[in-house]
Enzyme design. Structure first.
Site, short mmCIF file in Angstrom:
data_model
loop_
_atom_site.label_atom_id
_atom_site.label_comp_id
_atom_site.label_asym_id
_atom_site.label_seq_id
_atom_site.Cartn_x
_atom_site.Cartn_y
_atom_site.Cartn_z
N ASP A 9 6.85 5.75 -4.69
CA ASP A 9 6.57 5.22 -2.78
C ASP A 9 7.52 5.12 -2.82
O ASP A 9 8.30 6.03 -1.26
CB ASP A 9 5.50 4.21 -2.15
CG ASP A 9 3.88 4.30 -3.47
OD1 ASP A 9 3.99 5.27 -3.15
OD2 ASP A 9 4.01 2.84 -3.49
N GLY B 23 0.64 -1.20 -0.16
CA GLY B 23 0.15 -0.16 0.25
C GLY B 23 0.61 1.47 -0.37
O GLY B 23 2.18 1.53 1.08
N LYS C 293 7.47 14.88 -8.37
CA LYS C 293 8.37 13.35 -9.08
C LYS C 293 7.91 13.45 -10.84
O LYS C 293 6.10 13.85 -11.06
CB LYS C 293 7.85 12.36 -8.44
CG LYS C 293 8.46 11.89 -6.72
CD LYS C 293 7.89 11.27 -6.22
CE LYS C 293 7.00 10.78 -5.72
NZ LYS C 293 5.82 12.40 -5.27
#
Length: 306
Positions: free
Chosen positions: A257, A30, A224
């Site tokens: 992430d 996640g 990003k």
């Protein structure tokens, strides 16, 4: 006094990946957990806490056990009788992925239901991290409780990092995430947006527009943009930092992430933003060369220190 730990708030789901005929590989992932995984791997001896809510079913127990095996605790996160984790499956077309979710009644939606427990989990943390997905899984009241807890931790000395991570399917209408994200940015020290998300939600024409808009709200911003340069807005500067090209990526799941986790680990270690982005790009490039969202710690560390 602020402690040495790092805490990430959100939802860790059961992940089905690596389909081979009728068979799938199950793991745990996640967005905020993926970031904590990289941050923990790259932060030495800092205690790591995943702040959420969990069920009391076998899958939840296995999930908490997996965290513990890898040195990640759950703080004072509630265990809710009868609840269970959400589930998603990754379908790959080449290296690009699409997701199918089953998460409507996941335990994590109750992560802010106990304000005392939430505040306790965030006490004495050097860094607190959360995302737009954390906001999206909560109702309005729980979202306010979460932001109040984050603000309290920040006032006590914690550095707060936030990735807006906009996912349209999790919101009812566009105005809702716009308002929620702006509220989150008001308690944020480091913002880690992704340009296509910001363009979709706020209509930014270019990464510079995102950096400048968020730079008016947050002291340190890193935009990003996939394999395009990341753009830093901090201390009055606006600086692009080239990404690392990967000729044949295997799976792009978790790359952004992991970038976040590496960037935050580098900043906590005292590296300047430009150096932190360079390290984060290397880590993201390593992650897209393995399957699944969680690369082995050794892979992350080798890329970070290269």
């Amino acid at each position: 006094m602020t402690g040495n730990g790092v805490a990430s708030i959100g939802e860790c789901m059961l992940e089905l990946s690596g389909q081979a005929g009728p068979n799938w590989r199950m793991g745990f992932a996640g967005d905020t957990f993926n970031t904590l995984w990289a941050l923990h791997a790259l932060s030495g001896d800092r205690p790591a806490t995943y702040v959420s809510a969990f069920g009391d079913d076998p899958f939840s127990r296995d999930q908490i056990g997996f965290f513990a095996q890898n040195g990640i605790g759950i703080g004072a996160s509630p265990i809710i009788a009868g609840a269970r984790p959400g589930l998603y499956a990754i379908t790959l077309t080449g290296a690009e992925r699409s997701f199918t979710y089953w998460r409507g009644d996941a335990a994590a939606r109750q992560l802010a239901s106990d304000a005392v427990a939430l505040a306790k989990s965030l006490e004495n943390q050097a860094l607190v991290y959360f995302s737009g997905i954390t906001l999206a899984i909560l109702d309005d009241g729980a979202r306010k409780s979460l932001l109040a807890a984050v603000a309290k931790a920040r006032a006590a000395g914690s550095l707060v990092a936030f990735d807006p991570n906009y996912r349209p399917r999790l919101w009812r209408r566009r105005e809702e995430p716009q308002a929620a994200i702006l509220d989150a940015l008001a308690v944020t020290d480091i913002a880690l947006p992704t340009f296509p998300d910001e363009q979709m939600l706020f209509g930014d024409a270019a990464p510079q527009a995102t950096a400048e808009r968020l730079g008016e709200l947050v002291g340190e911003v890193v935009v990003k943009n996939g394999e395009e340069p990341a753009l830093i807005a901090a201390s009055g500067m606006l600086r692009p930092v080239a990404a690392v090209h990967v000729a044949a990526p295997v799976d792009t799941t978790g790359a952004g992430d992991s970038f976040n986790g590496a960037y935050l680990a580098a900043r906590l270690a005292g590296h300047a933003p430009t150096e932190a982005v360079l390290r984060a790009h290397r880590v993201a490039a390593a992650v897209v060369q393995v399957r699944g969202a969680l690369a082995p710690f050794e892979t992350l560390r080798a890329a970070f220190e290269d």
